[in-house]
Design a protein around this motif. Structure first.
Motif, PDB file in Angstrom:
ATOM      1  N   PRO A 161      42.655 -25.495  -5.524  1.00 32.35           N
ATOM      2  CA  PRO A 161      43.652 -26.240  -5.017  1.00 32.35           C
ATOM      3  C   PRO A 161      44.434 -25.522  -3.870  1.00 32.35           C
ATOM      4  O   PRO A 161      44.875 -24.608  -4.002  1.00 32.35           O
ATOM      5  CB  PRO A 161      44.565 -26.698  -6.185  1.00 32.35           C
ATOM      6  N   GLY A 162      44.903 -26.598  -2.824  1.00 33.64           N
ATOM      7  CA  GLY A 162      45.310 -26.009  -1.771  1.00 33.64           C
ATOM      8  C   GLY A 162      47.046 -25.851  -1.711  1.00 33.64           C
ATOM      9  O   GLY A 162      47.236 -24.843  -1.214  1.00 33.64           O
ATOM     10  N   LEU A 163      47.528 -26.073  -2.767  1.00 31.11           N
ATOM     11  CA  LEU A 163      48.990 -25.914  -2.823  1.00 31.11           C
ATOM     12  C   LEU A 163      49.399 -25.635  -4.159  1.00 31.11           C
ATOM     13  O   LEU A 163      50.184 -24.382  -4.485  1.00 31.11           O
ATOM     14  CB  LEU A 163      49.750 -27.262  -2.640  1.00 31.11           C
ATOM     15  N   LEU A 164      49.143 -26.220  -5.273  1.00 28.95           N
ATOM     16  CA  LEU A 164      49.844 -25.823  -6.656  1.00 28.95           C
ATOM     17  C   LEU A 164      48.821 -25.699  -7.711  1.00 28.95           C
ATOM     18  O   LEU A 164      47.943 -26.856  -7.798  1.00 28.95           O
ATOM     19  CB  LEU A 164      50.777 -26.947  -7.010  1.00 28.95           C
ATOM     20  N   PHE A 165      48.373 -24.613  -8.459  1.00 22.42           N
ATOM     21  CA  PHE A 165      47.504 -24.624  -9.280  1.00 22.42           C
ATOM     22  C   PHE A 165      48.343 -24.576 -10.713  1.00 22.42           C
ATOM     23  O   PHE A 165      48.737 -23.294 -11.132  1.00 22.42           O
ATOM     24  CB  PHE A 165      46.337 -23.148  -9.074  1.00 22.42           C
ATOM     25  N   CYS A 279      38.753 -29.343  -0.952  1.00 25.12           N
ATOM     26  CA  CYS A 279      39.584 -29.362  -2.116  1.00 25.12           C
ATOM     27  C   CYS A 279      40.853 -30.061  -1.939  1.00 25.12           C
ATOM     28  O   CYS A 279      41.382 -29.989  -0.721  1.00 25.12           O
ATOM     29  CB  CYS A 279      39.916 -27.869  -2.561  1.00 25.12           C
ATOM     30  N   GLY A 280      41.239 -30.658  -3.243  1.00 27.57           N
ATOM     31  CA  GLY A 280      42.693 -31.219  -3.107  1.00 27.57           C
ATOM     32  C   GLY A 280      43.760 -30.336  -3.106  1.00 27.57           C
ATOM     33  O   GLY A 280      43.374 -29.209  -3.507  1.00 27.57           O
ATOM     34  N   PRO A 281      44.996 -30.997  -3.317  1.00 27.54           N
ATOM     35  CA  PRO A 281      46.060 -29.934  -3.139  1.00 27.54           C
ATOM     36  C   PRO A 281      46.525 -29.330  -4.570  1.00 27.54           C
ATOM     37  O   PRO A 281      47.167 -28.420  -4.568  1.00 27.54           O
ATOM     38  CB  PRO A 281      47.185 -30.780  -2.667  1.00 27.54           C
ATOM     39  N   THR A 282      46.218 -30.205  -5.697  1.00 26.26           N
ATOM     40  CA  THR A 282      46.601 -29.449  -7.010  1.00 26.26           C
ATOM     41  C   THR A 282      45.506 -30.086  -8.206  1.00 26.26           C
ATOM     42  O   THR A 282      44.892 -31.198  -7.720  1.00 26.26           O
ATOM     43  CB  THR A 282      48.031 -30.404  -7.303  1.00 26.26           C
ATOM     44  N   LEU A 322      35.766 -28.178  -5.148  1.00 26.08           N
ATOM     45  CA  LEU A 322      35.243 -28.512  -4.226  1.00 26.08           C
ATOM     46  C   LEU A 322      34.054 -29.727  -4.191  1.00 26.08           C
ATOM     47  O   LEU A 322      33.503 -29.867  -5.162  1.00 26.08           O
ATOM     48  CB  LEU A 322      34.289 -27.321  -3.741  1.00 26.08           C
ATOM     49  N   HIS A 323      34.250 -30.614  -3.394  1.00 18.79           N
ATOM     50  CA  HIS A 323      33.358 -32.197  -3.443  1.00 18.79           C
ATOM     51  C   HIS A 323      32.985 -32.596  -2.023  1.00 18.79           C
ATOM     52  O   HIS A 323      33.849 -32.080  -0.966  1.00 18.79           O
ATOM     53  CB  HIS A 323      34.426 -33.028  -3.956  1.00 18.79           C
TER      54      HIS A 323
END
Length: 364
Positions: A161-165, A279-282, A322-323
């Motif tokens: 996730p690009g911002l928040l895991f 990948c999405g952000p979260t 990853l998609h």
């Protein structure tokens, strides 16, 4: 014989005088003795003085409470102002594969990196000062650790996730339908109305004519979208043009409608178009795809697992994996059309959702 030479000696003398100055008393004097013993030893405070002291104490406590409220508010404003100067968490859809404009490579939010992580921590502290740290363990670790477990890549390097895991969330590329049964069934029952709405706003997608009103510029060649909600903000004109879809969104229980991670709208992929791995952000959200028009040759690969849509049915995707999306059909097949809605991950607790809505509130 009892004499009035104790701390209540004056009372004793008065009692003795009242009972006739006798030094010896018998049983017949008991009622008088009891009555005199019940008199207060010390004089009470005047009532006006007690009332004034209570009023002063109440005023002091009120002033202290008002000062504390002002202090909390000023700290919140300072945190938000500092975040805005640092670049902020924008209202962009944030690394969406189809709904929203992705960043290159592994998509994330504008402001991604140390500055964004610092802003998330500041906003979370402002939330905790206003409310509480109760139930904030995972959110706090996510704000401090950055994306991925321990600040590194996710599961086997395919969940980034690009911002928040958010740690300790069950992670699978395709989430079971039962995890969001109510919302899935509501969207599927609204399939005819949503399909009619798409027919009302559709166009030829030739790319040779100007974009119709409400449609966003293509994310990639052959990929178009019309959003009813973008980054947690309602798009009133598009919602009015799509009443069936808007009504369905209003009935959902887990729609991220007040969070910059939340989007909803139509996604169109033309034959031959392809969105490469991102990948999405979260991982705090689950992306719901309702198939509207699904020609042959369309494919969705999430975390290395291939899957395909079906018309009138929902597919729940964790897009922090990853998609890749592709339409390998012929031009005669027409576009692939899905209605995409961002829902909360079912294992994100209510207190965590409230905190994340505060931290990632849409830009005003």
């Amino acid at each position: 014989m009892w004499k009035g030479n104790s701390p209540g000696g004056n009372q004793g003398v008065a009692m003795e005088e009242e009972l006739g100055g006798q030094g010896n008393w018998g049983l017949e004097d008991a009622p008088g003795l009891l009555a005199m013993a019940s008199l207060p030893i010390m004089s009470t405070w005047p009532l006006p003085l007690v009332s004034s002291a209570f009023t002063l104490l109440l005023g002091a406590l009120t002033s202290l409470f008002l000062w504390y409220c002002y202090y909390l508010g000023s700290q919140d404003l300072q945190a938000l102002a500092a975040g805005s100067q640092a670049g902020g968490v924008r209202g962009g859809p944030g690394g969406c594969s189809e709904v929203g404009r992705p960043s290159p490579g592994c998509s994330g939010e504008p402001g991604e990196g140390p500055r964004a992580e610092g802003l998330v921590s500041r906003r979370l502290r402002a939330y905790a000062r206003r409310y509480s740290w109760a139930g904030m363990g995972r959110v706090r670790r996510a704000a401090q650790g950055g994306p991925g477990p321990g600040g590194g890549p996710g599961v086997l390097g395919i969940q980034r996730p690009g911002l928040l895991f958010l740690p300790n969330l069950p992670s699978v590329p395709f989430v079971p339908r039962d995890a969001q049964r109510h919302d899935v069934e509501l969207l599927e029952s609204s399939f005819p109305a949503i399909l009619r709405d798409f027919g009302a706003v559709s166009w030829d997608f030739s790319g040779t004519t100007p974009l119709p009103r409400g449609w966003s510029p293509p994310l990639a060649p052959g990929c178009y979208q019309l959003l009813l909600y973008q980054a947690g903000r309602c798009q009133p004109n598009n919602c009015r043009r799509c009443p069936g879809a808007y009504r369905a969104l209003r009935g959902l229980r887990s729609f991220m409608s007040a969070n910059s991670f939340g989007n909803a709208g139509f996604s169109v992929l033309l034959p031959g178009a392809r969105l490469e791995g991102r990948c999405g952000p979260t991982n705090a959200r689950v992306r719901c795809h309702l198939g509207l028009k699904i020609p042959l040759g369309c494919e969705l690969v999430v975390g290395g697992e291939p899957q395909c849509w079906a018309e009138g049915h929902c597919l729940l995707v964790d897009d922090s994996f990853l998609h890749t999306v592709a339409h390998n059909g012929s031009p005669e097949d027409g576009p692939r059309v899905v209605f995409i809605v961002d829902l909360w991950h079912p294992n994100v607790a209510g207190a965590e959702r409230q905190a994340l809505d505060f931290v990632f509130a849409p830009d005003p």
